[in-house]
Design a protein around this motif. Structure first.
Motif, PDB file in Angstrom:
ATOM      1  N   ALA A  77       0.811  -1.214   0.000  1.00  0.00           N
ATOM      2  CA  ALA A  77       0.000   0.000   0.000  1.00  0.00           C
ATOM      3  C   ALA A  77       0.845   1.264   0.000  1.00  0.00           C
ATOM      4  O   ALA A  77       0.362   2.342  -0.348  1.00  0.00           O
ATOM      5  CB  ALA A  77      -0.949  -0.003   1.202  1.00  0.00           C
ATOM      6  N   GLN A  78       2.121   1.142   0.385  1.00  0.00           N
ATOM      7  CA  GLN A  78       2.999   2.310   0.370  1.00  0.00           C
ATOM      8  C   GLN A  78       3.190   2.844  -1.046  1.00  0.00           C
ATOM      9  O   GLN A  78       3.612   3.973  -1.246  1.00  0.00           O
ATOM     10  CB  GLN A  78       4.364   1.993   0.988  1.00  0.00           C
ATOM     11  N   ASN A  79       2.902   1.999  -2.044  1.00  0.00           N
ATOM     12  CA  ASN A  79       3.046   2.445  -3.435  1.00  0.00           C
ATOM     13  C   ASN A  79       1.913   3.372  -3.872  1.00  0.00           C
ATOM     14  O   ASN A  79       2.029   4.046  -4.884  1.00  0.00           O
ATOM     15  CB  ASN A  79       3.089   1.234  -4.373  1.00  0.00           C
ATOM     16  N   THR A  80       0.831   3.371  -3.112  1.00  0.00           N
ATOM     17  CA  THR A  80      -0.304   4.215  -3.468  1.00  0.00           C
ATOM     18  C   THR A  80       0.037   5.688  -3.243  1.00  0.00           C
ATOM     19  O   THR A  80       0.334   6.083  -2.128  1.00  0.00           O
ATOM     20  CB  THR A  80      -1.543   3.856  -2.614  1.00  0.00           C
ATOM     21  N   GLY A  81      -0.013   6.456  -4.309  1.00  0.00           N
ATOM     22  CA  GLY A  81       0.220   7.890  -4.180  1.00  0.00           C
ATOM     23  C   GLY A  81       1.586   8.249  -3.636  1.00  0.00           C
ATOM     24  O   GLY A  81       1.774   9.312  -3.052  1.00  0.00           O
ATOM     25  N   ARG A  82       2.547   7.346  -3.796  1.00  0.00           N
ATOM     26  CA  ARG A  82       3.864   7.594  -3.228  1.00  0.00           C
ATOM     27  C   ARG A  82       4.499   8.881  -3.752  1.00  0.00           C
ATOM     28  O   ARG A  82       5.093   9.647  -2.990  1.00  0.00           O
ATOM     29  CB  ARG A  82       4.800   6.422  -3.512  1.00  0.00           C
TER      30      ARG A  82
ATOM     31  N   ARG B  66      -5.849   3.407 -17.002  1.00  0.00           N
ATOM     32  CA  ARG B  66      -4.944   2.466 -16.361  1.00  0.00           C
ATOM     33  C   ARG B  66      -5.298   2.327 -14.881  1.00  0.00           C
ATOM     34  O   ARG B  66      -5.935   3.191 -14.299  1.00  0.00           O
ATOM     35  CB  ARG B  66      -3.496   2.941 -16.522  1.00  0.00           C
ATOM     36  N   TYR B  67      -4.859   1.235 -14.280  1.00  0.00           N
ATOM     37  CA  TYR B  67      -5.230   0.949 -12.902  1.00  0.00           C
ATOM     38  C   TYR B  67      -4.066   1.177 -11.947  1.00  0.00           C
ATOM     39  O   TYR B  67      -2.914   0.949 -12.289  1.00  0.00           O
ATOM     40  CB  TYR B  67      -5.717  -0.494 -12.783  1.00  0.00           C
ATOM     41  N   GLN B  68      -4.412   1.615 -10.744  1.00  0.00           N
ATOM     42  CA  GLN B  68      -3.422   1.708  -9.683  1.00  0.00           C
ATOM     43  C   GLN B  68      -4.067   1.258  -8.380  1.00  0.00           C
ATOM     44  O   GLN B  68      -5.273   1.051  -8.321  1.00  0.00           O
ATOM     45  CB  GLN B  68      -2.903   3.139  -9.572  1.00  0.00           C
ATOM     46  N   LEU B  69      -3.266   1.094  -7.358  1.00  0.00           N
ATOM     47  CA  LEU B  69      -3.795   0.699  -6.064  1.00  0.00           C
ATOM     48  C   LEU B  69      -4.689   1.808  -5.536  1.00  0.00           C
ATOM     49  O   LEU B  69      -4.392   2.987  -5.707  1.00  0.00           O
ATOM     50  CB  LEU B  69      -2.649   0.420  -5.087  1.00  0.00           C
ATOM     51  N   GLY B  70      -5.783   1.430  -4.921  1.00  0.00           N
ATOM     52  CA  GLY B  70      -6.783   2.400  -4.501  1.00  0.00           C
ATOM     53  C   GLY B  70      -6.522   3.007  -3.144  1.00  0.00           C
ATOM     54  O   GLY B  70      -5.757   2.489  -2.332  1.00  0.00           O
ATOM     55  N   LEU B  71      -7.202   4.125  -2.912  1.00  0.00           N
ATOM     56  CA  LEU B  71      -7.071   4.853  -1.657  1.00  0.00           C
ATOM     57  C   LEU B  71      -7.572   4.040  -0.466  1.00  0.00           C
ATOM     58  O   LEU B  71      -7.038   4.142   0.632  1.00  0.00           O
ATOM     59  CB  LEU B  71      -7.891   6.133  -1.725  1.00  0.00           C
ATOM     60  N   ARG B  72      -8.613   3.239  -0.712  1.00  0.00           N
ATOM     61  CA  ARG B  72      -9.182   2.497   0.404  1.00  0.00           C
ATOM     62  C   ARG B  72      -8.195   1.451   0.917  1.00  0.00           C
ATOM     63  O   ARG B  72      -8.104   1.203   2.114  1.00  0.00           O
ATOM     64  CB  ARG B  72     -10.483   1.822  -0.042  1.00  0.00           C
ATOM     65  N   LEU B  73      -7.443   0.868  -0.023  1.00  0.00           N
ATOM     66  CA  LEU B  73      -6.400  -0.081   0.370  1.00  0.00           C
ATOM     67  C   LEU B  73      -5.337   0.628   1.195  1.00  0.00           C
ATOM     68  O   LEU B  73      -4.901   0.145   2.240  1.00  0.00           O
ATOM     69  CB  LEU B  73      -5.751  -0.701  -0.873  1.00  0.00           C
ATOM     70  N   TRP B  74      -4.923   1.794   0.713  1.00  0.00           N
ATOM     71  CA  TRP B  74      -3.893   2.560   1.414  1.00  0.00           C
ATOM     72  C   TRP B  74      -4.358   2.901   2.835  1.00  0.00           C
ATOM     73  O   TRP B  74      -3.618   2.721   3.809  1.00  0.00           O
ATOM     74  CB  TRP B  74      -3.566   3.828   0.618  1.00  0.00           C
ATOM     75  N   ALA B  75      -5.606   3.384   2.936  1.00  0.00           N
ATOM     76  CA  ALA B  75      -6.145   3.763   4.249  1.00  0.00           C
ATOM     77  C   ALA B  75      -6.232   2.543   5.164  1.00  0.00           C
ATOM     78  O   ALA B  75      -5.887   2.616   6.342  1.00  0.00           O
ATOM     79  CB  ALA B  75      -7.509   4.409   4.075  1.00  0.00           C
ATOM     80  N   LEU B  76      -6.684   1.422   4.609  1.00  0.00           N
ATOM     81  CA  LEU B  76      -6.768   0.176   5.379  1.00  0.00           C
ATOM     82  C   LEU B  76      -5.402  -0.214   5.941  1.00  0.00           C
ATOM     83  O   LEU B  76      -5.251  -0.543   7.120  1.00  0.00           O
ATOM     84  CB  LEU B  76      -7.289  -0.941   4.476  1.00  0.00           C
ATOM     85  N   ALA B  77      -4.395  -0.126   5.072  1.00  0.00           N
ATOM     86  CA  ALA B  77      -3.061  -0.578   5.452  1.00  0.00           C
ATOM     87  C   ALA B  77      -2.432   0.306   6.531  1.00  0.00           C
ATOM     88  O   ALA B  77      -1.489  -0.109   7.206  1.00  0.00           O
ATOM     89  CB  ALA B  77      -2.161  -0.642   4.222  1.00  0.00           C
ATOM     90  N   GLN B  78      -2.948   1.519   6.687  1.00  0.00           N
ATOM     91  CA  GLN B  78      -2.410   2.404   7.715  1.00  0.00           C
ATOM     92  C   GLN B  78      -2.634   1.832   9.114  1.00  0.00           C
ATOM     93  O   GLN B  78      -2.016   2.246  10.080  1.00  0.00           O
ATOM     94  CB  GLN B  78      -3.040   3.799   7.625  1.00  0.00           C
ATOM     95  N   ASN B  79      -3.589   0.889   9.220  1.00  0.00           N
ATOM     96  CA  ASN B  79      -3.844   0.272  10.525  1.00  0.00           C
ATOM     97  C   ASN B  79      -2.766  -0.727  10.920  1.00  0.00           C
ATOM     98  O   ASN B  79      -2.681  -1.121  12.077  1.00  0.00           O
ATOM     99  CB  ASN B  79      -5.204  -0.428  10.510  1.00  0.00           C
ATOM    100  N   THR B  80      -1.958  -1.152   9.960  1.00  0.00           N
ATOM    101  CA  THR B  80      -0.913  -2.125  10.246  1.00  0.00           C
ATOM    102  C   THR B  80       0.194  -1.482  11.067  1.00  0.00           C
ATOM    103  O   THR B  80       0.822  -0.519  10.607  1.00  0.00           O
ATOM    104  CB  THR B  80      -0.312  -2.682   8.938  1.00  0.00           C
ATOM    105  N   GLY B  81       0.417  -1.992  12.240  1.00  0.00           N
ATOM    106  CA  GLY B  81       1.505  -1.493  13.072  1.00  0.00           C
ATOM    107  C   GLY B  81       1.398  -0.020  13.429  1.00  0.00           C
ATOM    108  O   GLY B  81       2.385   0.629  13.720  1.00  0.00           O
ATOM    109  N   ARG B  82       0.174   0.494  13.400  1.00  0.00           N
ATOM    110  CA  ARG B  82      -0.005   1.919  13.658  1.00  0.00           C
ATOM    111  C   ARG B  82       0.526   2.335  15.019  1.00  0.00           C
ATOM    112  O   ARG B  82       1.173   3.376  15.165  1.00  0.00           O
ATOM    113  CB  ARG B  82      -1.477   2.306  13.546  1.00  0.00           C
TER     114      ARG B  82
END
Lengths: 264, 264
Positions: A77-82, B66-82
């Motif tokens: 997810a770090q790749n998002t909007g990096r 074209r496709y990229q990783l979404g914002l919701r994934l990025w926001a979700l992942a922020q919970n990891t090791g927060r």
């Protein structure tokens, strides 16, 4: 579209996502039973899907047998909007270094503001924002400033919705909010006092990209200092201009933030 | 385990993950055809899965199609090791503020170091680390210091592998590396010069949690300043102790970093 699923009406992708979704709301670790309950999937299905997601590193199993989001997901997810975050971060840091106040940068995602950067010290301010967290647009300074500079149809669609009352001070009257947004657009900044959290006040300015408002840059202080917030305007505007220059080369499609309100 | 898949030998979960995996390596946006090629899935399957992932916000479709990783994934992942990142961040920031050098914090994930925090200014240093990025343990100061304080079996397992030669200066001889790690353990810090990137040098100290090495805290400078790096030791040790105090209350299972080398 059954997508190969044995349970009609629910695609397998949606089941995989159903296993992940509980981790959005419940930020700590979850047991297999909890994941099964929150996702509405049978324990056996949950067990199999969780196992596959752990194998990939999407989820990880702690020493206590509970599951949390995995490191591989976080790294992905770090790749998002990096590009945007890498470009903007040193400037948000400058903003914090100069003002000594909690400094953050937020973009619009659907009808929310999503905080993508946040620098703070050891000074205590009632917290509302967190990186990756969402807040309503109408009750935050970064949100108000984005809403004020957004296109008319989006602002109208926003004000036509039920507006959340976070504190007794949140402005929720659509007609008065519309007036406030006109004023924010004219003066070029937004100020809020205790609209999202009691005890906190904030100020924000817009950050533009390709002629549209791309983000809101703001600082948060104790609400007792609300009346002196405007003294930070020159710094906020200077840093905003620097972020605009540093991000101008980034193609719109790789920036964070959706053009359409995808999640309402 | 066919997992309801129509294509034998590949579970549907693995297909969903196969659609996501190309975004790990290819950090920019990808076309549908590219995703199909990298994942090895038929275009029709890719189309359906991508559509479902876009709907959820896991992927997003840019204005260029074209496709990229979404914002919701990025926001979700922020919970990891927060908890860990929130607790440690102000101190990494202090380290940067005091030394003026690129400051970072890394944990071990499997046999790699994974950078979880990185604060830098406008000063230019040859970059190797990035938040969410991985590097080998033996060629980085943060990695060496973690390896030096890790359990014997893990260090032996690491040194028994083929060791990547990132630059002509990377130490890859297992016997000499083992001696170097003993010395690092004795002196309590690691220094590298141009082992991972030409032109860069770094120093790191361990950060302990529940009696084990939990992370490496380090700074990176130009390799021309390698000989003066030890002058930063008192600050590094002071900040490391502060991070240890600030994270001592966080339960081990919610910390980042795996106990077992899960990905080799």
């Amino acid at each position: 579209m059954a997508g190969g699923s044995r349970e009609p009406g629910r695609t397998v992708t949606s089941k995989v996502l159903a296993v992940i979704e509980p981790f959005e709301e419940h930020r700590r670790s979850l047991s297999l039973t909890e994941i099964s309950e929150y996702s509405g999937l049978p324990l056996s299905t949950t067990h199999r899907l969780v196992g596959e997601l752990v194998e990939w590193g999407f989820l990880s199993k702690g020493v206590n047998g509970r599951y949390q989001l995995g490191l591989r997901l976080w790294a992905l997810a770090q790749n998002t909007g990096r590009q945007l975050r890498d470009a903007a971060r040193p400037f948000v840091q400058d903003l914090f270094a100069i003002t000594g106040e909690l400094s953050h940068l937020a973009v619009r995602d659907g009808f929310d503001v999503l905080y993508i950067e946040r620098i703070y010290g050891t000074k205590r301010v009632p917290r509302a924002s967190r990186v990756g967290g969402r807040l309503p647009m109408h009750s935050t300074a970064v949100g108000k400033v984005i809403l004020a500079f957004e296109e008319d149809w989006l602002r109208e669609a926003y004000l036509g919705r039920q507006l959340e009352q976070s504190t007794p001070h949140t402005h929720t009257n659509p007609a008065r909010l519309a007036e406030e947004l006109v004023q924010i657009r004219e003066q070029g900044y937004a100020i809020t006092a205790e609209e999202v959290r009691l005890g906190a006040a904030s100020i924000a300015v817009p950050v533009f990209h390709t002629g549209r408002v791309g983000a809101g840059l703001g600082i948060v202080t104790l609400s007792s200092q609300a009346s002196t917030l405007v003294r930070h305007l020159p710094v906020l505007r200077g840093i905003s201009a620097q972020i605009e220059r540093a991000t101008a080369h980034i193609p719109l499609e790789t920036l964070l933030g959706s053009v359409l309100p995808s999640r309402s």
